[in-house]
Design a protein around this motif. Structure first.
Motif, PDB file in Angstrom:
ATOM      1  N   PRO A 226       1.246  -1.349  -0.070  1.00 16.46           N
ATOM      2  CA  PRO A 226      -0.005  -0.286   0.360  1.00 16.46           C
ATOM      3  C   PRO A 226       1.117   1.541   0.474  1.00 16.46           C
ATOM      4  N   SER A 227       2.065   1.069   0.626  1.00 16.75           N
ATOM      5  CA  SER A 227       3.403   2.339   0.525  1.00 16.75           C
ATOM      6  C   SER A 227       3.250   3.208  -0.658  1.00 16.75           C
ATOM      7  N   ASP A 228       3.484   1.781  -1.882  1.00 22.25           N
ATOM      8  CA  ASP A 228       3.376   2.634  -2.725  1.00 22.25           C
ATOM      9  C   ASP A 228       2.237   3.279  -3.989  1.00 22.25           C
ATOM     10  N   TYR A 229       1.005   3.217  -3.338  1.00 26.33           N
ATOM     11  CA  TYR A 229       0.972   3.890  -3.461  1.00 26.33           C
ATOM     12  C   TYR A 229       0.614   5.483  -2.756  1.00 26.33           C
ATOM     13  N   GLY A 230       1.264   6.800  -1.817  1.00 26.43           N
ATOM     14  CA  GLY A 230       1.049   7.604  -1.261  1.00 26.43           C
ATOM     15  C   GLY A 230       0.939   7.063   0.235  1.00 26.43           C
ATOM     16  N   GLU A 231       1.511   7.922   1.028  1.00 22.37           N
ATOM     17  CA  GLU A 231       0.886   7.959   2.534  1.00 22.37           C
ATOM     18  C   GLU A 231      -0.632   7.957   3.073  1.00 22.37           C
ATOM     19  N   PRO A 232      -1.154   7.869   4.109  1.00 26.46           N
ATOM     20  CA  PRO A 232      -2.578   7.897   4.426  1.00 26.46           C
ATOM     21  C   PRO A 232      -2.958   8.868   4.014  1.00 26.46           C
ATOM     22  N   ILE A 233      -4.295   9.023   4.391  1.00 27.61           N
ATOM     23  CA  ILE A 233      -4.730  10.775   4.159  1.00 27.61           C
ATOM     24  C   ILE A 233      -4.060  11.096   5.907  1.00 27.61           C
ATOM     25  N   ARG A 234      -3.836  12.321   5.996  1.00 28.36           N
ATOM     26  CA  ARG A 234      -3.744  12.329   7.890  1.00 28.36           C
ATOM     27  C   ARG A 234      -4.753  13.334   8.365  1.00 28.36           C
ATOM     28  N   TYR A 235      -4.633  13.101   9.364  1.00 37.26           N
ATOM     29  CA  TYR A 235      -6.126  14.203   9.790  1.00 37.26           C
ATOM     30  C   TYR A 235      -5.992  15.265   9.766  1.00 37.26           C
ATOM     31  N   ASP A 236      -7.213  16.045   9.575  1.00 39.31           N
ATOM     32  CA  ASP A 236      -7.217  17.426   9.109  1.00 39.31           C
ATOM     33  C   ASP A 236      -7.863  18.019  10.260  1.00 39.31           C
ATOM     34  N   PRO A 237      -7.975  18.473  11.226  1.00 38.25           N
ATOM     35  CA  PRO A 237      -8.981  19.208  12.209  1.00 38.25           C
ATOM     36  C   PRO A 237     -10.557  20.155  11.174  1.00 38.25           C
ATOM     37  N   ASP A 238      -9.552  20.260  10.466  1.00 43.47           N
ATOM     38  CA  ASP A 238     -10.883  22.117  10.126  1.00 43.47           C
ATOM     39  C   ASP A 238     -11.414  20.867   9.295  1.00 43.47           C
ATOM     40  N   PHE A 239     -11.495  19.906   8.406  1.00 42.03           N
ATOM     41  CA  PHE A 239     -11.780  18.831   7.838  1.00 42.03           C
ATOM     42  C   PHE A 239     -13.135  18.626   8.245  1.00 42.03           C
ATOM     43  N   SER A 240     -14.352  19.037   7.621  1.00 42.94           N
ATOM     44  CA  SER A 240     -15.958  18.294   8.144  1.00 42.94           C
ATOM     45  C   SER A 240     -16.524  18.487   6.984  1.00 42.94           C
ATOM     46  N   GLY A 241     -16.092  17.525   5.492  1.00 40.67           N
ATOM     47  CA  GLY A 241     -16.782  17.392   4.890  1.00 40.67           C
ATOM     48  C   GLY A 241     -16.759  18.503   3.596  1.00 40.67           C
ATOM     49  N   PRO A 242     -17.707  17.725   2.607  1.00 39.15           N
ATOM     50  CA  PRO A 242     -17.135  18.804   1.217  1.00 39.15           C
ATOM     51  C   PRO A 242     -16.254  20.125   1.837  1.00 39.15           C
ATOM     52  N   LEU A 243     -15.809  20.967   0.718  1.00 36.07           N
ATOM     53  CA  LEU A 243     -14.860  22.239   0.532  1.00 36.07           C
ATOM     54  C   LEU A 243     -16.105  23.418   0.023  1.00 36.07           C
ATOM     55  N   LYS A 244     -15.750  23.901   1.367  1.00 36.71           N
ATOM     56  CA  LYS A 244     -17.093  25.191   1.015  1.00 36.71           C
ATOM     57  C   LYS A 244     -16.549  26.460  -0.045  1.00 36.71           C
ATOM     58  N   ARG A 245     -15.415  26.628   0.184  1.00 30.37           N
ATOM     59  CA  ARG A 245     -14.697  28.072  -0.451  1.00 30.37           C
ATOM     60  C   ARG A 245     -13.471  26.587  -1.119  1.00 30.37           C
ATOM     61  N   ARG A 246     -13.710  27.073  -2.407  1.00 29.44           N
ATOM     62  CA  ARG A 246     -12.998  26.158  -3.587  1.00 29.44           C
ATOM     63  C   ARG A 246     -12.677  27.363  -4.706  1.00 29.44           C
ATOM     64  N   SER A 247     -11.816  27.030  -6.327  1.00 30.65           N
ATOM     65  CA  SER A 247     -12.517  27.404  -6.939  1.00 30.65           C
ATOM     66  C   SER A 247     -12.462  26.595  -8.470  1.00 30.65           C
ATOM     67  N   CYS A 248     -12.673  27.541  -9.571  1.00 32.70           N
ATOM     68  CA  CYS A 248     -12.983  26.669 -11.082  1.00 32.70           C
ATOM     69  C   CYS A 248     -11.760  26.035 -11.425  1.00 32.70           C
ATOM     70  N   THR A 249     -12.451  24.741 -12.070  1.00 32.00           N
ATOM     71  CA  THR A 249     -11.376  23.772 -12.100  1.00 32.00           C
ATOM     72  C   THR A 249     -11.076  23.496 -13.452  1.00 32.00           C
ATOM     73  N   ASP A 250      -9.861  23.079 -13.841  1.00 29.15           N
ATOM     74  CA  ASP A 250     -10.161  22.819 -15.836  1.00 29.15           C
ATOM     75  C   ASP A 250     -10.942  23.448 -16.432  1.00 29.15           C
ATOM     76  N   VAL A 251     -10.969  25.052 -16.229  1.00 27.05           N
ATOM     77  CA  VAL A 251     -11.062  25.987 -16.938  1.00 27.05           C
ATOM     78  C   VAL A 251     -11.000  26.150 -18.399  1.00 27.05           C
ATOM     79  N   LEU A 252      -9.885  25.565 -18.935  1.00 25.76           N
ATOM     80  CA  LEU A 252      -9.538  25.243 -20.130  1.00 25.76           C
ATOM     81  C   LEU A 252     -10.856  23.830 -20.832  1.00 25.76           C
ATOM     82  N   CYS A 253     -10.541  23.078 -20.217  1.00 26.00           N
ATOM     83  CA  CYS A 253     -11.559  22.000 -20.731  1.00 26.00           C
ATOM     84  C   CYS A 253     -12.620  22.586 -21.106  1.00 26.00           C
ATOM     85  N   LEU A 254     -13.392  23.565 -20.325  1.00 26.56           N
ATOM     86  CA  LEU A 254     -15.043  24.141 -19.822  1.00 26.56           C
ATOM     87  C   LEU A 254     -14.474  24.801 -21.458  1.00 26.56           C
TER      88      LEU A 254
END
Length: 688
Positions: free
Chosen positions: A8-36
């Motif tokens: 399993p370590s060949d595929y990156g480190e396990p996700i670490r604990y984030d005290p600020d994480f509480s689900g889908p992020l409210k603040r985010r930016s536009c993604t893949d604008v060129l494809c849009l």
């Protein structure tokens, strides 16, 4: 060399604990604008192609009627001035043959009959009033006319008629015609003519008149059956909220019972037809198959093999089913808590229907842009002589129908059976390119709409999972997820759907190449194409799997497509055993549920329409009682796909959230698990 094991370590480190994480992020930016931007430009071009096709195309060329000799009325040389189709004996249209039309001669005429004609009534007989095939010469005596009627070359009678989509149908308001028919003992009635008019439903090649007639007579019953299917799906999903285990085991037992009954019925019919031999050569092919014992033996073998596979899978997966049931119960809780998600797929489904209709319409109009192509047929061996501009005409050579009609004669009369026959429309290479763009647009936008629905549902169910107290889930979760997806991640959806569309187009191209190379019958070519098609099918399936999980990660973390796909892939590979043990078993159990719902509703429809056990509806007007049953069965399956797609997306989203929850948290007061107590109990985890 030692074998390399999965690490399993060949595929990156396990996700670490984030005290600020509480689900889908409210603040985010536009993604893949060129494809849009690329998607918007393509949609604009696709709309432009549609406008060009609608302005310049003429689908009426494809809809012209065709007579019994294959001539296109109003197009071919010998029927250039005969745009209407006339039926010799309309009473034969009361029982039309599926896929062939009415079982009576049909010819092209200059205009529909405006008078009454009865050959059996001497007062009404005039040779010039006879409607016959092109090879009949006039004048003729009444005895000769009777002989031609017997040979199927002339019509015995006709009524005042009017053109309905260029088909001559009787005017049922001509009471005088009916009175004359009654005097000579004819059994033609107003009701019969009305039924004839209703049964002749015109389509591209007069296909399936009986089937369309049955649909017209039973459409409301079919609608009731489909509504019943929708209610069964909703009730089924709601019941899984409380008795998931019972419903899952019921699905498994139900599928086994249906397969067992199928084996019994196939064996019973095999023995019956083997003993009685009721097969008739005069029966239509689709009925003849049911009379052959070999057909039932084939079905018996297929059903037995399917039953054996299902039983073996259930035996080997019995320990994993408990875990899968827990995940299904979690998904049912999520769906029940966010009720709007259950009906949400109806909207993308309507969009997909619109995309399909638009692509078909554009393709139809594009196929009619260009010049009509005519070729000479049956010239060799006939007495037809071509002079002037047509003197060089030969069989299969291109021709002009007007020139052919004017310069090709048989003893001063029009040629027979030589014709200048319409074979299609010749278009430029530009039209071919536009067809390719239209097909590609169909795949791209269709996959885009499907991805949009997946990401919105993923955002909805991930919000539910990452809300620690489930009663605090926002009421307008689906609305918020929809607005967030439309605002920030249309480009990501365009990127993912573009990759699948390209892969699908390659598969379509391979099928086209395979079709073109079939005449060479080269074993090496077949092997290479088979390997290519298999490879790209596997590639497309893998990309769809990655896309689905990438959309879930994008809905949660708001990253672009490539990063979301990478995170999803690594997370799944670090938990590869759980993926196969839990997620795929869950998909298999949900598939059994779809089969059970479809089989149940279809069985009820069969009892109502095709048996005498229930006398709820009148099926006397139906030509084939099984047509509504088949339509309801197919419709139920697609309805179950729509509703269970919500369930499937909930399972996939919650499974990915569960994997992330297991890596991010450890159950301590500072890092509690978000999964339910039931799921923690089964997996041996708990919050301290």
């Amino acid at each position: 060399m030692a074998e390399k094991h999965h690490n399993p370590s060949d595929y990156g480190e396990p996700i670490r604990y984030d005290p600020d994480f509480s689900g889908p992020l409210k603040r985010r930016s536009c993604t893949d604008v060129l494809c849009l931007l690329l998607l918007l430009v393509f949609i604009g071009c696709w709309i432009g192609i549609g406008l060009y096709a609608f302005i310049n195309g003429n689908p009426n060329v494809l809809l012209v009627p065709i007579d019994s000799q294959g001539a296109r009325c109003g197009l071919d040389s010998h029927v250039r001035d005969k745009p209407y189709l006339f039926f010799f004996d309309l009473t034969k249209c009361l029982q039309p043959i599926p896929f062939t039309g009415c079982n009576t001669p049909q010819v092209c005429v200059k205009q529909c009959p405006q008078t009454l004609f009865l050959l059996d009534n001497i007062n009404y007989y005039r040779p010039e009033d006879m409607i016959c095939t092109n090879d009949v010469r006039r004048p003729m005596t009444k005895n000769e006319a009777l002989q031609l009627v017997t040979e199927g070359k002339c019509a015995r009678w006709y009524l005042h008629s009017e053109s309905v989509q260029k088909r001559c149908l009787p005017n049922i308001f001509s009471q005088n015609d009916l009175a004359q028919l009654t005097k000579i003992g004819s059994n033609v009635t107003v009701e019969m003519l009305q039924k004839v008019r209703d049964s002749i439903k015109i389509d591209f090649e007069q296909i399936g008149n009986n089937i369309v007639d049955d649909i017209m007579h039973s459409w409301w019953l079919i609608l009731v059956g489909l509504v019943l299917a929708m209610l069964v799906c909703i009730i089924y999903i709601v019941l899984m909220r409380w008795i998931a285990a019972v419903m899952v085991w019921l699905s498994m037992i139900g599928v086994l019972a249906v397969l067992s009954f199928g084996i019994y019925q196939c064996h019973k019919n095999y023995l019956y037809y083997k003993e009685h031999k009721v097969y008739k050569d005069t029966s239509p092919w689709y009925q003849s198959l049911l009379y052959k014992p070999g057909t039932w033996m084939t079905l018996l073998i297929i059903t037995s093999v399917i039953l054996a596979i299902v039983v073996l899978l259930l035996i080997f997966l019995r320990k994993r089913i408990v875990l899968a049931i827990a995940l299904i119960k979690e998904a049912s809780k999520a769906v029940s808590s966010v009720t709007a998600s259950l009906f949400f797929p109806i909207f993308p489904w309507i969009l997909q229907i619109g995309v399909i209709a638009y692509a078909i319409a554009v393709g139809l109009f594009l196929s009619t842009i260009g010049s009509s192509q005519f070729v000479v047929e049956n010239l060799d061996g006939s007495n037809c002589r071509c002079t002037g501009p047509a003197q060089n005409y030969k069989n299969n050579a291109t021709c002009d129908p007007d020139i052919f009609a004017s310069n090709c004669k048989e003893y001063g009369n029009e040629c027979n059976p030589a014709t200048c026959h319409f074979v299609g429309t010749v278009s430029s290479n530009l039209i071919t390119y536009l067809h390719v763009i239209n097909i590609f647009g169909f795949f791209w936008i269709l996959f885009f709409v499907s991805g949009l629905a997946d990401m919105i549902l993923a955002a909805t169910f991930s919000t539910w999972y990452w809300t620690f107290r489930k009663r605090d889930v926002p009421f307008f979760t689906v609305t918020e997820s929809t607005l967030r997806t439309l605002r920030y991640h249309i480009g990501t959806l365009a990127f993912g759907s573009l990759i699948i569309a390209i892969c699908t187009m390659i598969r379509v191209l391979l099928e086209y190449i395979d079709h073109k190379l079939k005449k060479y019958d080269n074993f090496i070519t077949k092997a290479v194409l088979c390997c290519c098609k298999c490879f790209f099918w596997c590639l497309e399936s893998f990309i769809k799997f990655i896309n689905r999980n990438a959309y879930i990660m994008c809905a949660i973390h708001g990253k672009n497509f490539c990063l979301s796909a990478k995170d999803a892939f690594n997370l799944l590979m670090r938990n590869i055993l759980r993926v196969f043990v839990l997620d795929k078993v869950t998909d298999f159990l949900l598939f059994l549920s779809k089969i059970l719902v479809t089989a149940g509703v279809t069985s009820v429809a069969y009892v109502v329409f095709s048996t005498d056990y229930v006398k709820i509806v009148d099926t006397s007007e139906l030509n084939y009682n099984y047509i509504p049953v088949i339509i309801i069965g197919i419709g139920t399956f697609f309805i179950s796909l729509v509703f269970f797609s919500v369930f499937t997306m909930a399972v996939d989203t919650l499974f990915l959230c569960f994997l992330e929850d297991s890596e991010r948290n450890d159950g301590s007061p500072e890092k509690p698990y978000f999964m339910s107590k039931n799921l923690m109990l089964i997996l041996g985890k708990k919050n301290k």
